[in-house]
Design an enzyme around this catalytic site. Structure first.
Site, PDB file in Angstrom:
ATOM      1  N   GLY A 177      12.965 -22.265  21.296  1.00 45.40           N
ATOM      2  CA  GLY A 177      14.022 -21.272  21.459  1.00 45.40           C
ATOM      3  C   GLY A 177      13.532 -19.851  21.658  1.00 45.40           C
ATOM      4  N   GLU A 178      12.271 -19.589  21.328  1.00 48.77           N
ATOM      5  CA  GLU A 178      11.768 -18.220  21.385  1.00 48.77           C
ATOM      6  C   GLU A 178      11.472 -17.802  22.819  1.00 48.77           C
ATOM      7  OE1 GLU A 178       7.947 -15.724  19.673  1.00 48.77           O
ATOM      8  OE2 GLU A 178       8.649 -17.481  18.578  1.00 48.77           O
ATOM      9  N   ALA A 179      11.918 -16.612  23.188  1.00 49.21           N
ATOM     10  CA  ALA A 179      11.820 -16.142  24.570  1.00 49.21           C
ATOM     11  C   ALA A 179      10.384 -16.099  25.075  1.00 49.21           C
ATOM     12  CB  ALA A 179      12.459 -14.753  24.690  1.00 49.21           C
ATOM     13  N   ILE A 211       9.108 -19.607  25.870  1.00 51.07           N
ATOM     14  CA  ILE A 211       9.716 -20.134  27.096  1.00 51.07           C
ATOM     15  C   ILE A 211       9.065 -19.503  28.320  1.00 51.07           C
ATOM     16  CG2 ILE A 211      11.851 -20.258  28.439  1.00 51.07           C
ATOM     17  CD1 ILE A 211      13.375 -20.337  25.804  1.00 51.07           C
TER      18      ILE A 211
END
Length: 396
Positions: free
Chosen positions: A155-157, A160
């Protein structure tokens, strides 16, 4: 004795319902505790057996690998460390990548978590892992399907960003000439992922047309346009067949809620009837989940915190209240959330606000601070906008 019997008889219908609810929850908790005890006993037995391994046993290595797999699924870093210390993996990115890519029974969420870490070894493993993927001759959506099936995006930008950058480089390396730059591949990949969500998420009512999808991606090919037929083919592929999210043998929710930002009991006010119900809340991954019981495997409702704010409120009936409300200027904006109805169907929530009540002032403040941290601006969208700007060569 007479007083006790009279007390039971004099219980109101609400009190009787509450008593039955407590008894039911106690039974569920005891069953869950026994299940956990059985699982712990199984793992402990395996660990004790490995403390005194039979060197002549042909399946000793297999048992160690299974223990390493279980450790990895619970804590990827410790699992890999165990495998390295026992000589089951080489301290080499290629060997670790082969393990992540080919070994059966690995949790896809755990794989994504490990690949997303920023230290030097993990970054090399990520490159080696992506290097095992074969995308030659595939259209972009096919390559994305294969890539996103091999693990779950974290989920961490920042994580990703690194993973999708590695994907874009690999795809362009194996398919030269399809895109002018890796930035184009990167931006279009995210456009496809967002299209998948828009077309197949029931809560999204405004479904984009192929014309809108084409218009959204104008100028991203190093300032030029991609062929309309290419974009049309991508659109039709996603429309006919959404991305499949890899299953993790029923463990997905366990991992989703294993290390939450905060969890605990809160009272939640209903949207239509304004009644208060006690629910178990879990705050994680920029969402607030609520359950009827702590032993439930699936949430009764999900409240995405995107574009929401939290504030203190006074309530004449309940103490320690706070509420979630839309950040838009329009006070009548509906919060985008979902819940299960009495028949088990997923329905869209219609709350203008979500009012919650904590047990104590300290708990109320802890929840407010935790929610504020969770709904802080996600840097991912800024990174994607910057990459799109670069791909289109726009200037301020």
């Amino acid at each position: 004795m007479v007083v006790k019997m009279s007390t039971v008889v004099d219980l109101t219908s609400d009190e009787k319902e509450l008593l039955a609810d407590i008894q039911r929850r106690k039974k569920q908790l005891l069953q869950e505790i026994q299940r956990l005890k059985d699982e712990i006993a199984d793992v402990t037995a395996e660990m004790e057996q490995m403390d005194n391994p039979d060197d002549n046993s042909a399946d000793s290595k297999s048992k160690q690998m299974n223990i390493g797999r279980k450790k990895f699924n619970m804590d990827p870093k410790k699992g890999i460390q165990y495998l390295l210390e026992n000589g089951l993996l080489k301290d080499d990115p290629e060997d670790i990548a082969q393990f992540l890519h080919h070994w059966e029974g690995l949790n896809k969420t755990a794989i994504g978590e490990y690949l997303g870490e920023k230290n030097e070894l993990n970054l090399k493993v990520l490159q080696a892992f992506v290097g095992l993927q074969e995308f030659e001759g595939m259209i972009l959506v096919q390559a994305l399907r294969q890539f996103l099936w091999s693990f779950r995006l974290p989920g961490e930008a920042q994580k990703i960003d690194r993973m999708m950058e590695a994907f874009a480089q690999r795809y362009c390396q194996q398919n030269p000439g399809v895109f002018n730059t890796t930035d184009t591949c990167y931006v279009l990949s995210f456009a496809i992922i967002m299209l998948n969500t828009s077309l197949h998420n029931p809560s999204v009512k405004d479904k984009p047309s192929v014309e809108r999808f084409i218009a959204m991606n104008r100028g991203i090919n190093d300032g030029g346009d991609l062929p309309e037929q290419l974009l049309t083919d991508l659109y039709e592929s996603i429309k006919k067949m959404p991305f499949k999210i890899p299953d993790d043998d029923g463990n997905d929710l366990t991992h989703t809620f294993f290390n939450p930002d905060k969890e605990g009991w809160l009272l939640k006010q209903g949207g239509r009837h304004k009644t208060w119900k006690r629910r178990w809340f879990i705050l994680t991954d920029n969402c607030l989940y609520y359950f009827e019981y702590t032993t439930d495997k699936e949430p009764r409702g999900i409240i995405p915190l995107e574009n929401l704010q939290v504030r203190l409120v006074e309530d004449s009936k309940k103490p320690n209240c706070f509420e979630l409300y839309p950040s838009e200027a329009n006070s009548k904006a509906v919060i985008k959330a979902c819940k299960t109805d009495s028949e088990g169907k997923v329905v869209e929530g219609r709350h203008l606000t979500y009012r919650l009540s904590a047990a104590t002032p300290d708990e109320k403040q802890e929840w407010i601070e935790a929610i504020k941290r969770s709904i802080s601006k996600d840097p991912f969208y800024d990174m994607l906008a910057a990459r799109k700007k670069k791909a289109t060569h726009l200037q301020n």
